[in-house]
Design a protein around this motif. Structure first.
Motif, PDB file in Angstrom:
ATOM      1  N   VAL A 104     -23.242  -3.709 -27.180  1.00  0.00           N
ATOM      2  CA  VAL A 104     -22.089  -3.402 -26.349  1.00  0.00           C
ATOM      3  C   VAL A 104     -22.508  -3.082 -24.920  1.00  0.00           C
ATOM      4  CG1 VAL A 104     -20.085  -1.896 -26.077  1.00  0.00           C
ATOM      5  CG2 VAL A 104     -20.794  -2.618 -28.350  1.00  0.00           C
ATOM      6  N   ALA A 105     -23.657  -2.424 -24.758  1.00  0.00           N
ATOM      7  CA  ALA A 105     -24.130  -2.082 -23.422  1.00  0.00           C
ATOM      8  C   ALA A 105     -24.333  -3.327 -22.573  1.00  0.00           C
ATOM      9  CB  ALA A 105     -25.436  -1.296 -23.517  1.00  0.00           C
ATOM     10  N   ALA A 106     -24.767  -4.398 -23.203  1.00  0.00           N
ATOM     11  CA  ALA A 106     -24.991  -5.641 -22.462  1.00  0.00           C
ATOM     12  C   ALA A 106     -23.690  -6.232 -21.940  1.00  0.00           C
ATOM     13  CB  ALA A 106     -25.696  -6.649 -23.363  1.00  0.00           C
ATOM     14  N   GLN A 107     -22.566  -5.815 -22.508  1.00  0.00           N
ATOM     15  CA  GLN A 107     -21.269  -6.378 -22.146  1.00  0.00           C
ATOM     16  C   GLN A 107     -20.430  -5.442 -21.272  1.00  0.00           C
ATOM     17  OE1 GLN A 107     -20.448  -9.388 -22.912  1.00  0.00           O
ATOM     18  NE2 GLN A 107     -21.922  -9.922 -24.499  1.00  0.00           N
ATOM     19  N   THR A 108     -20.882  -4.213 -21.054  1.00  0.00           N
ATOM     20  CA  THR A 108     -20.049  -3.203 -20.401  1.00  0.00           C
ATOM     21  C   THR A 108     -20.660  -2.739 -19.082  1.00  0.00           C
ATOM     22  OG1 THR A 108     -19.391  -2.433 -22.598  1.00  0.00           O
ATOM     23  CG2 THR A 108     -18.865  -1.005 -20.728  1.00  0.00           C
ATOM     24  N   PRO A 109     -19.917  -2.824 -17.966  1.00  0.00           N
ATOM     25  CA  PRO A 109     -20.424  -2.325 -16.678  1.00  0.00           C
ATOM     26  C   PRO A 109     -20.609  -0.813 -16.715  1.00  0.00           C
ATOM     27  CG  PRO A 109     -18.528  -3.776 -16.372  1.00  0.00           C
ATOM     28  CD  PRO A 109     -18.603  -3.467 -17.840  1.00  0.00           C
ATOM     29  N   THR A 110     -21.450  -0.296 -15.824  1.00  0.00           N
ATOM     30  CA  THR A 110     -21.655   1.141 -15.728  1.00  0.00           C
ATOM     31  C   THR A 110     -20.418   1.790 -15.117  1.00  0.00           C
ATOM     32  OG1 THR A 110     -22.689   0.882 -13.561  1.00  0.00           O
ATOM     33  CG2 THR A 110     -24.143   0.907 -15.480  1.00  0.00           C
ATOM     34  N   LEU A 111     -20.236   3.077 -15.366  1.00  0.00           N
ATOM     35  CA  LEU A 111     -19.093   3.796 -14.820  1.00  0.00           C
ATOM     36  C   LEU A 111     -19.177   3.867 -13.300  1.00  0.00           C
ATOM     37  CD1 LEU A 111     -18.820   6.774 -17.338  1.00  0.00           C
ATOM     38  CD2 LEU A 111     -17.291   4.818 -17.162  1.00  0.00           C
ATOM     39  N   PRO A 112     -18.047   3.763 -12.596  1.00  0.00           N
ATOM     40  CA  PRO A 112     -18.057   3.810 -11.133  1.00  0.00           C
ATOM     41  C   PRO A 112     -18.263   5.228 -10.621  1.00  0.00           C
ATOM     42  CG  PRO A 112     -15.812   3.701 -11.935  1.00  0.00           C
ATOM     43  CD  PRO A 112     -16.697   3.554 -13.144  1.00  0.00           C
ATOM     44  N   ASP A 113     -18.522   5.357  -9.335  1.00  0.00           N
ATOM     45  CA  ASP A 113     -18.624   6.651  -8.675  1.00  0.00           C
ATOM     46  C   ASP A 113     -17.210   7.213  -8.524  1.00  0.00           C
ATOM     47  OD1 ASP A 113     -19.098   8.856  -7.155  1.00  0.00           O
ATOM     48  OD2 ASP A 113     -19.651   7.758  -5.331  1.00  0.00           O
ATOM     49  N   LEU A 114     -16.949   8.367  -9.129  1.00  0.00           N
ATOM     50  CA  LEU A 114     -15.618   8.984  -9.072  1.00  0.00           C
ATOM     51  C   LEU A 114     -15.677  10.312  -8.328  1.00  0.00           C
ATOM     52  CD1 LEU A 114     -14.488   8.301 -12.755  1.00  0.00           C
ATOM     53  CD2 LEU A 114     -13.942   6.965 -10.716  1.00  0.00           C
ATOM     54  N   SER A 115     -16.478  10.378  -7.276  1.00  0.00           N
ATOM     55  CA  SER A 115     -16.708  11.634  -6.573  1.00  0.00           C
ATOM     56  C   SER A 115     -15.597  12.013  -5.613  1.00  0.00           C
ATOM     57  CB  SER A 115     -18.038  11.569  -5.823  1.00  0.00           C
ATOM     58  OG  SER A 115     -18.044  10.480  -4.902  1.00  0.00           O
ATOM     59  N   ASP A 116     -14.669  11.101  -5.307  1.00  0.00           N
ATOM     60  CA  ASP A 116     -13.547  11.458  -4.439  1.00  0.00           C
ATOM     61  C   ASP A 116     -12.268  10.829  -4.984  1.00  0.00           C
ATOM     62  OD1 ASP A 116     -12.857   8.819  -2.899  1.00  0.00           O
ATOM     63  OD2 ASP A 116     -15.043   8.988  -2.757  1.00  0.00           O
ATOM     64  N   TRP A 117     -11.126  11.372  -4.542  1.00  0.00           N
ATOM     65  CA  TRP A 117      -9.845  10.955  -5.104  1.00  0.00           C
ATOM     66  C   TRP A 117      -9.466   9.534  -4.735  1.00  0.00           C
ATOM     67  CZ3 TRP A 117      -8.161  12.887  -9.227  1.00  0.00           C
ATOM     68  CH2 TRP A 117      -8.315  14.245  -9.519  1.00  0.00           C
ATOM     69  N   GLU A 118      -9.909   9.042  -3.588  1.00  0.00           N
ATOM     70  CA  GLU A 118      -9.621   7.646  -3.256  1.00  0.00           C
ATOM     71  C   GLU A 118     -10.287   6.716  -4.268  1.00  0.00           C
ATOM     72  OE1 GLU A 118      -7.478   6.378  -1.092  1.00  0.00           O
ATOM     73  OE2 GLU A 118      -6.916   8.474  -0.771  1.00  0.00           O
ATOM     74  N   ALA A 119     -11.508   7.053  -4.670  1.00  0.00           N
ATOM     75  CA  ALA A 119     -12.203   6.248  -5.685  1.00  0.00           C
ATOM     76  C   ALA A 119     -11.481   6.336  -7.023  1.00  0.00           C
ATOM     77  CB  ALA A 119     -13.644   6.717  -5.823  1.00  0.00           C
ATOM     78  N   VAL A 120     -10.955   7.515  -7.339  1.00  0.00           N
ATOM     79  CA  VAL A 120     -10.219   7.685  -8.586  1.00  0.00           C
ATOM     80  C   VAL A 120      -8.955   6.829  -8.571  1.00  0.00           C
ATOM     81  CG1 VAL A 120      -8.887   9.313  -9.983  1.00  0.00           C
ATOM     82  CG2 VAL A 120     -11.115   9.991  -9.063  1.00  0.00           C
ATOM     83  N   ARG A 121      -8.199   6.896  -7.471  1.00  0.00           N
ATOM     84  CA  ARG A 121      -6.958   6.110  -7.370  1.00  0.00           C
ATOM     85  C   ARG A 121      -7.236   4.623  -7.478  1.00  0.00           C
ATOM     86  NH1 ARG A 121      -6.123   9.904  -2.993  1.00  0.00           N
ATOM     87  NH2 ARG A 121      -4.587  11.490  -3.602  1.00  0.00           N
ATOM     88  N   ALA A 122      -8.367   4.210  -6.952  1.00  0.00           N
ATOM     89  CA  ALA A 122      -8.695   2.782  -6.942  1.00  0.00           C
ATOM     90  C   ALA A 122      -8.973   2.230  -8.335  1.00  0.00           C
ATOM     91  CB  ALA A 122      -9.900   2.534  -6.044  1.00  0.00           C
ATOM     92  N   GLN A 123      -9.129   3.106  -9.327  1.00  0.00           N
ATOM     93  CA  GLN A 123      -9.424   2.640 -10.684  1.00  0.00           C
ATOM     94  C   GLN A 123      -8.189   2.082 -11.396  1.00  0.00           C
ATOM     95  OE1 GLN A 123     -12.696   2.568 -11.408  1.00  0.00           O
ATOM     96  NE2 GLN A 123     -12.808   3.483  -9.357  1.00  0.00           N
ATOM     97  N   PHE A 124      -7.005   2.327 -10.852  1.00  0.00           N
ATOM     98  CA  PHE A 124      -5.775   1.928 -11.517  1.00  0.00           C
ATOM     99  C   PHE A 124      -5.163   0.697 -10.857  1.00  0.00           C
ATOM    100  CE2 PHE A 124      -6.386   6.401 -12.309  1.00  0.00           C
ATOM    101  CZ  PHE A 124      -6.082   6.534 -13.657  1.00  0.00           C
ATOM    102  N   ALA A 125      -4.871  -0.313 -11.662  1.00  0.00           N
ATOM    103  CA  ALA A 125      -4.297  -1.564 -11.153  1.00  0.00           C
ATOM    104  C   ALA A 125      -2.771  -1.470 -11.137  1.00  0.00           C
ATOM    105  CB  ALA A 125      -4.752  -2.738 -12.018  1.00  0.00           C
ATOM    106  N   LEU A 126      -2.253  -0.420 -10.521  1.00  0.00           N
ATOM    107  CA  LEU A 126      -0.815  -0.172 -10.499  1.00  0.00           C
ATOM    108  C   LEU A 126      -0.135  -0.991  -9.402  1.00  0.00           C
ATOM    109  CD1 LEU A 126      -0.965   3.696 -10.942  1.00  0.00           C
ATOM    110  CD2 LEU A 126       0.024   2.102 -12.591  1.00  0.00           C
ATOM    111  N   ASP A 127       1.064  -1.420  -9.660  1.00  0.00           N
ATOM    112  CA  ASP A 127       1.865  -2.165  -8.690  1.00  0.00           C
ATOM    113  C   ASP A 127       2.153  -1.266  -7.486  1.00  0.00           C
ATOM    114  OD1 ASP A 127       3.786  -3.519  -7.238  1.00  0.00           O
ATOM    115  OD2 ASP A 127       4.943  -4.145  -8.992  1.00  0.00           O
ATOM    116  N   PRO A 128       1.677  -1.615  -6.284  1.00  0.00           N
ATOM    117  CA  PRO A 128       1.839  -0.735  -5.117  1.00  0.00           C
ATOM    118  C   PRO A 128       3.263  -0.664  -4.596  1.00  0.00           C
ATOM    119  CG  PRO A 128       0.844  -2.816  -4.472  1.00  0.00           C
ATOM    120  CD  PRO A 128       0.907  -2.834  -5.969  1.00  0.00           C
TER     121      PRO A 128
END
Length: 279
Positions: free
Chosen positions: A29-53
């Motif tokens: 599974v590790a070979a198929q899964t990207p590493t977790l992103p940097d979530l150190s700020d709220w803009e990065a957190v918001r960017a994780q969601f593919a919500l309709d703007p």
């Protein structure tokens, strides 16, 4: 708990991510899964969601949009299963505990809840968890389950069906006159006054989706423990889990049921029950 709200997005991936998958299955599974992103700020957190703007999204109480770590973990697991169905199913379900995926997920969930892996049951929703708990209780003729008018239909139905099968009864009460002026003393006092000698179970909802009221579960649990014959306390916790900084296993409930696909942002169709091991 060491897990902060900002880093919460990493937690739901525990239901599908590589950190739970030891040995050959981990490697697959590790070979198929990207590493977790940097979530150190709220803009990065918001960017994780593919919500309709074009919308303002206030509906996490219903079902949450999958953030990037969860989407990628699910897709990675799917790719690994497609590549070797036998390896994934056999090692994840039927080998020793170190390779048993459900047991590893229970362990991760228990760390978050503050309990033990043996106290956690994995479900597909709050509704399923409540049904499992109520239909597993040793109710008998003459017993009563006390609940409230504020609880969700699914909670009421689980109680209704379980009590009907056991020839027991259910009763609903109001915990407060107005949500705008409700107090801890009013809620606990009304519940205390409603408990009868036949009351074997009290079922409540931690955070009410209709009003946003958050019940004082610790105070309720303490009050029930002081009764001559303390009834069991069953909590529908779906709107508190992941949204409230609490250690579930120390709140005083006997059973805590919650879906994890809302405020936890976990994969859809996932949930859990935490049960006090003393029961």
């Amino acid at each position: 708990m060491a897990l902060s709200r900002r880093h919460l997005l990493a937690a739901p991936a525990a239901l599908a991510t590589t950190a739970l998958l030891p040995g050959p299955l981990l490697a697959a599974v590790a070979a198929q899964t990207p590493t977790l992103p940097d979530l150190s700020d709220w803009e990065a957190v918001r960017a994780q969601f593919a919500l309709d703007p074009t919308y303002l999204h206030f509906a996490s109480f219903f079902i949450a949009s999958h953030p990037t770590p969860v989407r990628e973990a699910l897709e990675g697991y799917r790719r690994a299963m497609d590549a070797n169905p036998f390896l994934v199913v056999e090692r994840a379900m039927f080998e020793d505990d170190a390779h048993n995926l459900p047991l590893q997920v229970c362990s991760e969930a228990a760390d978050y809840l503050g309990g033990k892996a043996a106290e956690v049951c994995l479900t597909r929703s709050t509704t399923e968890g409540l049904a499992l708990v109520y239909h597993g209780l040793p109710l008998k003729a003459g017993d009563e389950v006390l609940t409230t008018v504020h609880d969700h239909y699914s909670h009421h139905e689980s109680i209704r069906l379980a009590t009907a099968r056991a020839n027991a009864s259910m009763r609903k009460i109001a915990l407060f006159a107005s949500s705008a002026t409700a107090s801890v003393d009013e809620i606990v006092g009304n519940l205390r006054a409603a408990v009868r000698p036949a009351t074997r179970v009290v079922g409540v909802t931690w955070v009410h989706s209709s009003t946003g009221i958050r019940l004082p579960i610790r105070e309720i649990a303490a009050m029930l423990r002081d009764l001559p014959s303390p009834p069991l306390l069953v909590v529908d916790g779906v709107h508190g889990l992941g949204a409230t900084d609490e250690t579930v296993a120390t709140m005083g409930a006997d059973y805590f049921c919650a879906g994890t696909h809302k405020w936890m942002f976990a994969p859809r169709g996932t949930g859990l029950v935490w049960a006090n091991a003393a029961n």
